[in-house]
Motif scaffolding. Structure first.
Motif, PDB file in Angstrom:
ATOM      1  N   VAL A 168       6.261  -9.484  11.084  1.00 32.54           N
ATOM      2  CA  VAL A 168       5.755  -8.545  10.073  1.00 32.54           C
ATOM      3  C   VAL A 168       4.383  -8.006  10.488  1.00 32.54           C
ATOM      4  CG1 VAL A 168       4.996  -8.306   7.661  1.00 32.54           C
ATOM      5  CG2 VAL A 168       7.099  -9.558   8.199  1.00 32.54           C
ATOM      6  N   ALA A 169       3.528  -8.877  11.012  1.00 27.05           N
ATOM      7  CA  ALA A 169       2.194  -8.436  11.445  1.00 27.05           C
ATOM      8  C   ALA A 169       2.300  -7.415  12.578  1.00 27.05           C
ATOM      9  CB  ALA A 169       1.364  -9.638  11.883  1.00 27.05           C
ATOM     10  N   ASP A 170       3.196  -7.669  13.536  1.00 23.82           N
ATOM     11  CA  ASP A 170       3.387  -6.721  14.639  1.00 23.82           C
ATOM     12  C   ASP A 170       3.947  -5.396  14.131  1.00 23.82           C
ATOM     13  OD1 ASP A 170       2.459  -8.658  16.376  1.00 23.82           O
ATOM     14  OD2 ASP A 170       4.470  -9.225  17.092  1.00 23.82           O
ATOM     15  N   ARG A 171       4.904  -5.488  13.230  1.00 22.93           N
ATOM     16  CA  ARG A 171       5.513  -4.264  12.664  1.00 22.93           C
ATOM     17  C   ARG A 171       4.475  -3.481  11.865  1.00 22.93           C
ATOM     18  NH1 ARG A 171       8.361  -0.273  13.168  1.00 22.93           N
ATOM     19  NH2 ARG A 171       9.695   0.367  11.471  1.00 22.93           N
ATOM     20  N   LEU A 172       3.643  -4.181  11.118  1.00 24.48           N
ATOM     21  CA  LEU A 172       2.576  -3.536  10.346  1.00 24.48           C
ATOM     22  C   LEU A 172       1.646  -2.760  11.266  1.00 24.48           C
ATOM     23  CD1 LEU A 172       0.968  -3.077   7.707  1.00 24.48           C
ATOM     24  CD2 LEU A 172      -0.161  -5.274   8.160  1.00 24.48           C
ATOM     25  N   GLN A 173       1.239  -3.385  12.361  1.00 25.41           N
ATOM     26  CA  GLN A 173       0.361  -2.710  13.329  1.00 25.41           C
ATOM     27  C   GLN A 173       1.029  -1.464  13.898  1.00 25.41           C
ATOM     28  OE1 GLN A 173      -2.768  -3.142  14.136  1.00 25.41           O
ATOM     29  NE2 GLN A 173      -3.102  -5.008  12.987  1.00 25.41           N
ATOM     30  N   ALA A 174       2.304  -1.576  14.241  1.00 22.18           N
ATOM     31  CA  ALA A 174       3.029  -0.447  14.835  1.00 22.18           C
ATOM     32  C   ALA A 174       3.173   0.707  13.841  1.00 22.18           C
ATOM     33  CB  ALA A 174       4.404  -0.910  15.320  1.00 22.18           C
ATOM     34  N   VAL A 175       3.524   0.397  12.612  1.00 19.00           N
ATOM     35  CA  VAL A 175       3.682   1.440  11.595  1.00 19.00           C
ATOM     36  C   VAL A 175       2.336   2.102  11.304  1.00 19.00           C
ATOM     37  CG1 VAL A 175       4.275   1.886   9.172  1.00 19.00           C
ATOM     38  CG2 VAL A 175       5.762   0.439  10.567  1.00 19.00           C
ATOM     39  N   ALA A 176       1.289   1.302  11.181  1.00 19.14           N
ATOM     40  CA  ALA A 176      -0.048   1.852  10.921  1.00 19.14           C
ATOM     41  C   ALA A 176      -0.454   2.809  12.039  1.00 19.14           C
ATOM     42  CB  ALA A 176      -1.069   0.732  10.773  1.00 19.14           C
ATOM     43  N   LYS A 177      -0.218   2.414  13.267  1.00 15.45           N
ATOM     44  CA  LYS A 177      -0.572   3.264  14.408  1.00 15.45           C
ATOM     45  C   LYS A 177       0.234   4.562  14.382  1.00 15.45           C
ATOM     46  CE  LYS A 177      -1.009   3.349  19.397  1.00 15.45           C
ATOM     47  NZ  LYS A 177      -0.869   2.638  20.655  1.00 15.45           N
ATOM     48  N   LEU A 205      -1.775   0.431   4.371  1.00 13.92           N
ATOM     49  CA  LEU A 205      -0.335   0.206   4.193  1.00 13.92           C
ATOM     50  C   LEU A 205      -0.081  -0.986   3.265  1.00 13.92           C
ATOM     51  CD1 LEU A 205       1.006   0.698   7.835  1.00 13.92           C
ATOM     52  CD2 LEU A 205       1.199   2.268   5.919  1.00 13.92           C
ATOM     53  N   VAL A 206      -0.823  -2.049   3.479  1.00 14.33           N
ATOM     54  CA  VAL A 206      -0.669  -3.231   2.626  1.00 14.33           C
ATOM     55  C   VAL A 206      -1.010  -2.870   1.184  1.00 14.33           C
ATOM     56  CG1 VAL A 206      -1.578  -5.537   2.118  1.00 14.33           C
ATOM     57  CG2 VAL A 206      -1.024  -4.895   4.473  1.00 14.33           C
ATOM     58  N   GLY A 207      -2.075  -2.114   0.997  1.00 10.47           N
ATOM     59  CA  GLY A 207      -2.456  -1.694  -0.353  1.00 10.47           C
ATOM     60  C   GLY A 207      -1.372  -0.872  -1.027  1.00 10.47           C
TER      61      GLY A 207
END
Length: 116
Positions: free
Chosen positions: A14-23, A32-34
């Protein structure tokens, strides 16, 4: 409005996916988390319960089905918003419905605009 920082734990995937989506979206992971948390906490308890049950009881295929249904619902809602905005924009540009000559003239003008 000032926000407040909160913390949480997610697995590496999830952390890796979050970074990729944010980028990809040119946003920060925090934004994104907010946004995700705002949606989750705005849901009624029955919906949150269903999401938790989906996480713990559903098969991977059922979770894929659910994601597909959610995407379809979001796209349908987005299309409705787009149609409303288009109608609002066009309303003032359209001639009165009872003026056939003005309607024909507007159609010809739009046709010429598209061709050029």
């Amino acid at each position: 409005m000032a926000g407040r920082s909160v913390s949480g734990y997610v697995d590496e995937h999830v952390a890796d996916r979050l970074q990729a989506v944010a980028k990809t979206e040119g946003r920060t992971p925090a934004s994104l988390v907010g946004q995700a948390l705002s949606l989750y906490v705005s849901l009624p308890e029955t919906a949150r319960t269903s999401l938790r049950r989906m996480e713990t009881l559903a098969t991977p295929e059922e979770r894929d089905w659910f994601r597909g249904e959610l995407v379809r619902l979001l796209l349908r809602a987005d299309m409705t918003l787009t149609q409303r905005r288009m109608a609002d924009e066009l309303r003032d540009a359209l001639p009165p419905a009872d003026d056939e000559e003005a309607i024909a003239d507007a159609a010809l003008a739009w046709e010429r605009a598209v061709e050029s």
